[in-house]
Every structure is written in C-alpha cells, then in structure tokens.
Design a protein around this motif. Structure first.
Motif, PDB file in Angstrom:
ATOM      1  N   UNK A  23      15.709  34.911 -18.629  1.00 20.36           N
ATOM      2  CA  UNK A  23      14.886  34.239 -19.578  1.00 20.36           C
ATOM      3  C   UNK A  23      14.501  32.997 -18.947  1.00 20.36           C
ATOM      4  N   UNK A  24      15.256  32.250 -18.143  1.00 22.42           N
ATOM      5  CA  UNK A  24      14.906  31.070 -17.552  1.00 22.42           C
ATOM      6  C   UNK A  24      13.639  31.333 -16.555  1.00 22.42           C
ATOM      7  N   UNK A  25      13.822  32.356 -15.809  1.00 19.91           N
ATOM      8  CA  UNK A  25      12.921  32.771 -14.995  1.00 19.91           C
ATOM      9  C   UNK A  25      11.388  33.121 -15.344  1.00 19.91           C
ATOM     10  N   UNK A  26      11.708  34.026 -16.330  1.00 16.08           N
ATOM     11  CA  UNK A  26      10.488  34.710 -16.930  1.00 16.08           C
ATOM     12  C   UNK A  26      10.158  34.588 -18.311  1.00 16.08           C
ATOM     13  N   UNK A  27      10.921  33.728 -19.084  1.00 11.26           N
ATOM     14  CA  UNK A  27      10.492  33.456 -20.517  1.00 11.26           C
ATOM     15  C   UNK A  27      10.828  34.735 -21.262  1.00 11.26           C
ATOM     16  N   UNK A  28      11.106  34.619 -22.323  1.00  7.93           N
ATOM     17  CA  UNK A  28      11.651  35.634 -23.456  1.00  7.93           C
ATOM     18  C   UNK A  28      11.205  35.057 -24.702  1.00  7.93           C
ATOM     19  N   UNK A  29      10.293  36.102 -25.364  1.00  9.06           N
ATOM     20  CA  UNK A  29      10.139  35.626 -26.725  1.00  9.06           C
ATOM     21  C   UNK A  29      11.201  36.457 -27.655  1.00  9.06           C
ATOM     22  N   UNK A  30      11.727  37.346 -27.233  1.00  6.03           N
ATOM     23  CA  UNK A  30      12.903  38.162 -27.734  1.00  6.03           C
ATOM     24  C   UNK A  30      13.999  38.384 -26.767  1.00  6.03           C
ATOM     25  N   UNK A  31      14.971  37.618 -26.974  1.00  6.66           N
ATOM     26  CA  UNK A  31      16.214  37.773 -26.145  1.00  6.66           C
ATOM     27  C   UNK A  31      16.436  39.207 -25.407  1.00  6.66           C
ATOM     28  N   UNK A  32      16.431  39.260 -24.183  1.00 10.94           N
ATOM     29  CA  UNK A  32      16.869  40.520 -23.288  1.00 10.94           C
ATOM     30  C   UNK A  32      15.524  41.183 -23.028  1.00 10.94           C
ATOM     31  N   UNK A  33      14.308  40.747 -23.619  1.00 10.83           N
ATOM     32  CA  UNK A  33      13.029  41.383 -23.106  1.00 10.83           C
ATOM     33  C   UNK A  33      12.084  40.511 -22.292  1.00 10.83           C
ATOM     34  N   UNK A  34      11.853  40.706 -21.088  1.00 13.23           N
ATOM     35  CA  UNK A  34      11.104  40.043 -20.283  1.00 13.23           C
ATOM     36  C   UNK A  34       9.804  40.910 -19.716  1.00 13.23           C
ATOM     37  N   UNK A  35       8.809  40.116 -19.122  1.00 17.21           N
ATOM     38  CA  UNK A  35       7.801  40.853 -18.341  1.00 17.21           C
ATOM     39  C   UNK A  35       7.368  39.840 -17.309  1.00 17.21           C
ATOM     40  N   UNK A  36       6.703  40.559 -16.125  1.00 17.64           N
ATOM     41  CA  UNK A  36       6.250  39.806 -15.167  1.00 17.64           C
ATOM     42  C   UNK A  36       5.279  40.766 -14.502  1.00 17.64           C
ATOM     43  N   UNK A  37       4.350  40.099 -13.476  1.00 17.45           N
ATOM     44  CA  UNK A  37       3.674  40.802 -12.563  1.00 17.45           C
ATOM     45  C   UNK A  37       3.934  40.847 -11.393  1.00 17.45           C
ATOM     46  N   UNK A  38       3.818  41.909 -10.693  1.00 20.17           N
ATOM     47  CA  UNK A  38       3.951  42.096  -9.092  1.00 20.17           C
ATOM     48  C   UNK A  38       2.721  42.526  -8.493  1.00 20.17           C
ATOM     49  N   UNK A  39       1.795  41.791  -8.167  1.00 17.52           N
ATOM     50  CA  UNK A  39       0.674  41.926  -7.844  1.00 17.52           C
ATOM     51  C   UNK A  39      -0.211  42.690  -8.851  1.00 17.52           C
ATOM     52  N   UNK A  40      -0.927  43.651  -9.004  1.00 19.80           N
ATOM     53  CA  UNK A  40      -1.569  44.250  -9.991  1.00 19.80           C
ATOM     54  C   UNK A  40      -0.966  45.274 -10.874  1.00 19.80           C
ATOM     55  N   UNK A  41       0.323  45.383 -10.659  1.00 20.24           N
ATOM     56  CA  UNK A  41       1.571  45.850 -11.472  1.00 20.24           C
ATOM     57  C   UNK A  41       2.110  45.081 -12.660  1.00 20.24           C
ATOM     58  N   UNK A  83       2.599  42.257 -25.641  1.00 20.19           N
ATOM     59  CA  UNK A  83       2.229  42.136 -24.221  1.00 20.19           C
ATOM     60  C   UNK A  83       1.700  43.273 -23.532  1.00 20.19           C
ATOM     61  N   UNK A  84       1.851  44.458 -23.953  1.00 21.11           N
ATOM     62  CA  UNK A  84       0.801  45.521 -23.388  1.00 21.11           C
ATOM     63  C   UNK A  84      -0.536  45.217 -23.609  1.00 21.11           C
ATOM     64  N   UNK A  85      -0.660  44.886 -25.022  1.00 14.32           N
ATOM     65  CA  UNK A  85      -2.372  44.487 -25.058  1.00 14.32           C
ATOM     66  C   UNK A  85      -2.820  43.231 -24.253  1.00 14.32           C
ATOM     67  N   UNK A  86      -2.228  42.358 -23.970  1.00 15.97           N
ATOM     68  CA  UNK A  86      -2.313  41.113 -22.916  1.00 15.97           C
ATOM     69  C   UNK A  86      -2.438  41.691 -21.778  1.00 15.97           C
ATOM     70  N   UNK A  87      -2.107  42.721 -21.218  1.00 18.83           N
ATOM     71  CA  UNK A  87      -1.991  43.104 -20.022  1.00 18.83           C
ATOM     72  C   UNK A  87      -2.846  44.650 -19.486  1.00 18.83           C
ATOM     73  N   UNK A  88      -3.693  44.923 -20.471  1.00 14.46           N
ATOM     74  CA  UNK A  88      -4.510  46.090 -20.114  1.00 14.46           C
ATOM     75  C   UNK A  88      -5.560  46.147 -18.787  1.00 14.46           C
ATOM     76  N   UNK A  89      -5.610  44.552 -18.002  1.00 11.91           N
ATOM     77  CA  UNK A  89      -6.551  44.508 -17.074  1.00 11.91           C
ATOM     78  C   UNK A  89      -5.629  44.970 -15.793  1.00 11.91           C
TER      79      UNK A  89
END
Length: 178
Positions: A23-41, A83-89
C-alpha cells in the motif's frame, strides 16, 4: 516482488509486511488491491477473499455475508472497473488474484469486469490442479474458453506442486506475436 493475498494469508505479520508495504509503495483505494505499470503492461492485484472466501463461507453455511464484506466487494469491483478504464492505453492488462476465474464467486463478481475491461491475462492460484484454457475457437472472446484440469501432486523430486491457473485472451497472443 508483489503479492496477491489468498485464503491462508491472515496475520498481523502478513498485514504489516505485505499489505502495508505494498500500500505504501503503490497506493491502495481498497485495502489489499493495488495496481502498477511495468513498461506498457498494466497489473491489477486483488484480494479475492471477500467474495471467494467470506461471501462463499457465509452463503454455503446457510447465512448471509455481513455488511462490511458486501461493501468491500462493491468497492473492489468498482475499483477494478475504474482502474481498467483508466488503463486502456496500455498494450496489455494483467489481473492477478488468488481465486481463479473458475471459482463461482470470482466468476460472479469479476468475469464480466475483466472481459469488459479488456484484461489480456489473469493469473490465479488456490486450486491444487494444473489448469489450462483451451479456446473453443481462437477468434472468439475469452468467455468461449474451456478450462481443462489435470491434478498434479508431486514433481520429479517428490515435492508437492500447486501450480497457478492462467487465463489468457486470444488478443494477448496476437499482440505478443507482433
């Protein structure tokens, strides 16, 4: 390393060193759920316990899930949609959680969100079997896949093997082949 918690991951230690750190590294709107990018993934990691463990346990024992669990499920599903809607690119979207898409509660809450959000791959564990998705027709969408199971109990060294299940859409292979 990042971690999607499963049904055996409950302790102060786990919360402090895994959930709190992620949570500290990636942030979390809902505890236990995180998202991040690695390159274009783009990766979404979700805690699937609210539906696949807590809701399932309540309902299969003849009860109803509590309001806090219902709220966490609602918040988690909405978070994934947003989150998926914001990352369709992104070239690829990968969803990771402990309970697989073959779990009836994961299927109830997540399958349509993953499909509508154009998830290219889902990685999951939980089952003690090897699961492979076989396309009924490689041109069709993900819901036309058949999940094949083969139970695996030990490797060549005699160690227990509990492989993960992988959901991959045909578009992932098409794009990866470019």
């Amino acid at each position: 390393m990042v971690y999607a918690c499963g049904n055996h991951d409950f302790s102060d230690y786990f919360d402090m060193y895994v959930i709190d750190t992620q949570t500290e590294e990636y942030g979390s709107v809902v505890e236990g759920n995180i998202s991040f990018d690695y390159g274009d993934v783009h990766f979404d990691l979700m805690d699937s316990n609210p539906w696949a463990l807590f809701q399932m346990n309540a309902e299969t024992s003849g009860g109803q899930m509590d309001a806090a669990t219902a709220q966490k499920i609602e918040q988690s599903v909405q978070w994934l949609k947003d989150d998926l809607a914001q990352n369709q690119d992104k070239e690829f979207r990968i969803l990771v959680m402990h309970h697989p898409i073959s779990d009836p509660y994961t299927k109830m809450h997540i399958a349509s969100v993953a499909e509508e959000g154009h998830v290219d791959m889902m990685l999951a564990g939980h089952t003690h079997t090897d699961g492979t998705l076989q396309p009924n027709d490689p041109i069709t969408r993900a819901e036309a896949f058949t999940l094949m199971y083969e139970t695996i109990t030990k490797n060549e060294q005699g160690q227990a093997v509990m492989p993960d299940l992988v959901f991959v859409s045909p578009a992932f292979f098409t794009a990866a082949a470019r």
